[in-house]
Design a protein around this motif. Structure first.
Motif, PDB file in Angstrom:
ATOM      1  N   THR A  75       0.846  -1.183   0.000  1.00 34.26           N
ATOM      2  CA  THR A  75       0.000   0.000   0.000  1.00 34.26           C
ATOM      3  C   THR A  75       0.890   1.245   0.000  1.00 34.26           C
ATOM      4  OG1 THR A  75      -0.094   0.152   2.406  1.00 34.26           O
ATOM      5  CG2 THR A  75      -1.797  -1.198   1.320  1.00 34.26           C
ATOM      6  N   LEU A  76       0.306   2.371  -0.357  1.00 38.89           N
ATOM      7  CA  LEU A  76       1.081   3.616  -0.344  1.00 38.89           C
ATOM      8  C   LEU A  76       1.630   3.929   1.052  1.00 38.89           C
ATOM      9  CD1 LEU A  76      -0.933   5.864  -2.819  1.00 38.89           C
ATOM     10  CD2 LEU A  76       1.222   4.652  -3.206  1.00 38.89           C
ATOM     11  N   PRO A  77       0.832   3.770   2.124  1.00 35.51           N
ATOM     12  CA  PRO A  77       1.405   4.019   3.456  1.00 35.51           C
ATOM     13  C   PRO A  77       2.565   3.067   3.785  1.00 35.51           C
ATOM     14  CG  PRO A  77      -0.977   4.101   3.562  1.00 35.51           C
ATOM     15  CD  PRO A  77      -0.626   3.593   2.189  1.00 35.51           C
ATOM     16  N   GLU A  78       2.470   1.806   3.345  1.00 40.81           N
ATOM     17  CA  GLU A  78       3.570   0.867   3.598  1.00 40.81           C
ATOM     18  C   GLU A  78       4.829   1.292   2.856  1.00 40.81           C
ATOM     19  OE1 GLU A  78       0.899  -3.154   4.319  1.00 40.81           O
ATOM     20  OE2 GLU A  78       1.629  -2.708   2.312  1.00 40.81           O
ATOM     21  N   ILE A  79       4.666   1.728   1.633  1.00 36.01           N
ATOM     22  CA  ILE A  79       5.812   2.179   0.847  1.00 36.01           C
ATOM     23  C   ILE A  79       6.453   3.391   1.524  1.00 36.01           C
ATOM     24  CG2 ILE A  79       6.524   3.216  -1.348  1.00 36.01           C
ATOM     25  CD1 ILE A  79       4.298   1.440  -2.657  1.00 36.01           C
ATOM     26  N   ALA A  80       5.629   4.321   1.966  1.00 29.37           N
ATOM     27  CA  ALA A  80       6.139   5.537   2.601  1.00 29.37           C
ATOM     28  C   ALA A  80       6.895   5.240   3.900  1.00 29.37           C
ATOM     29  CB  ALA A  80       4.988   6.497   2.881  1.00 29.37           C
ATOM     30  N   ARG A  81       6.439   4.250   4.663  1.00 27.00           N
ATOM     31  CA  ARG A  81       7.041   3.933   5.958  1.00 27.00           C
ATOM     32  C   ARG A  81       8.130   2.878   5.880  1.00 27.00           C
ATOM     33  NH1 ARG A  81       4.331   1.242   9.725  1.00 27.00           N
ATOM     34  NH2 ARG A  81       5.949   1.809  11.165  1.00 27.00           N
ATOM     35  N   TRP A  82       8.322   2.249   4.732  1.00 31.10           N
ATOM     36  CA  TRP A  82       9.166   1.061   4.620  1.00 31.10           C
ATOM     37  C   TRP A  82      10.524   1.211   5.300  1.00 31.10           C
ATOM     38  CZ3 TRP A  82       7.567  -3.576   3.606  1.00 31.10           C
ATOM     39  CH2 TRP A  82       8.498  -4.577   3.343  1.00 31.10           C
ATOM     40  N   SER A  83      11.211   2.286   5.048  1.00 32.28           N
ATOM     41  CA  SER A  83      12.567   2.440   5.606  1.00 32.28           C
ATOM     42  C   SER A  83      12.557   2.677   7.110  1.00 32.28           C
ATOM     43  CB  SER A  83      13.316   3.567   4.899  1.00 32.28           C
ATOM     44  OG  SER A  83      12.693   4.804   5.171  1.00 32.28           O
ATOM     45  N   ARG A  84      11.414   3.017   7.676  1.00 31.87           N
ATOM     46  CA  ARG A  84      11.310   3.243   9.117  1.00 31.87           C
ATOM     47  C   ARG A  84      10.676   2.073   9.855  1.00 31.87           C
ATOM     48  NH1 ARG A  84       9.415   7.593   6.637  1.00 31.87           N
ATOM     49  NH2 ARG A  84       7.305   7.340   7.410  1.00 31.87           N
ATOM     50  N   MET A  85      10.197   1.071   9.123  1.00 35.48           N
ATOM     51  CA  MET A  85       9.589  -0.101   9.758  1.00 35.48           C
ATOM     52  C   MET A  85      10.658  -0.965  10.420  1.00 35.48           C
ATOM     53  SD  MET A  85       6.851  -1.627   7.072  1.00 35.48           S
ATOM     54  CE  MET A  85       5.335  -0.808   6.671  1.00 35.48           C
ATOM     55  N   THR A  86      10.233  -1.684  11.436  1.00 32.79           N
ATOM     56  CA  THR A  86      11.132  -2.658  12.060  1.00 32.79           C
ATOM     57  C   THR A  86      11.238  -3.878  11.143  1.00 32.79           C
ATOM     58  OG1 THR A  86       9.358  -3.831  13.210  1.00 32.79           O
ATOM     59  CG2 THR A  86      10.349  -1.937  14.366  1.00 32.79           C
ATOM     60  N   ASP A  87      12.219  -4.718  11.414  1.00 33.53           N
ATOM     61  CA  ASP A  87      12.352  -5.958  10.642  1.00 33.53           C
ATOM     62  C   ASP A  87      11.087  -6.797  10.756  1.00 33.53           C
ATOM     63  OD1 ASP A  87      14.916  -5.300   9.811  1.00 33.53           O
ATOM     64  OD2 ASP A  87      15.901  -6.543  11.325  1.00 33.53           O
TER      65      ASP A  87
END
Length: 65
Positions: A31-43
């Motif tokens: 999703t667009l929100p997942e793409i936007a947050r990807w680099s800040r998500m935990t493993d």
């Protein structure tokens, strides 16, 4: 000496076409929100998204799989 940062695994296939209705990338199925947050998500967060991608892909029109 510190270790270099670990590379972030990504499902990106550099085919960025977003379905307007679902707000999902037809290339990687995020999703667009997942793409936007990807680099800040935990493993663990990224792993959870990665596990869901095949399910999302199966729901798409076959021409987008």
């Amino acid at each position: 000496m510190t270790e270099p940062p670990r590379a972030i695994s990504t499902p990106c296939v550099q085919v960025c076409i977003v379905d307007g209705a679902s707000k999902t990338c037809l290339g990687c199925h995020r999703t667009l929100p997942e793409i936007a947050r990807w680099s800040r998500m935990t493993d663990d967060e990224r792993a959870a998204v990665m596990a869901e991608l095949p399910v999302r892909a199966e729901k798409l029109d076959p021409k987008f799989r």
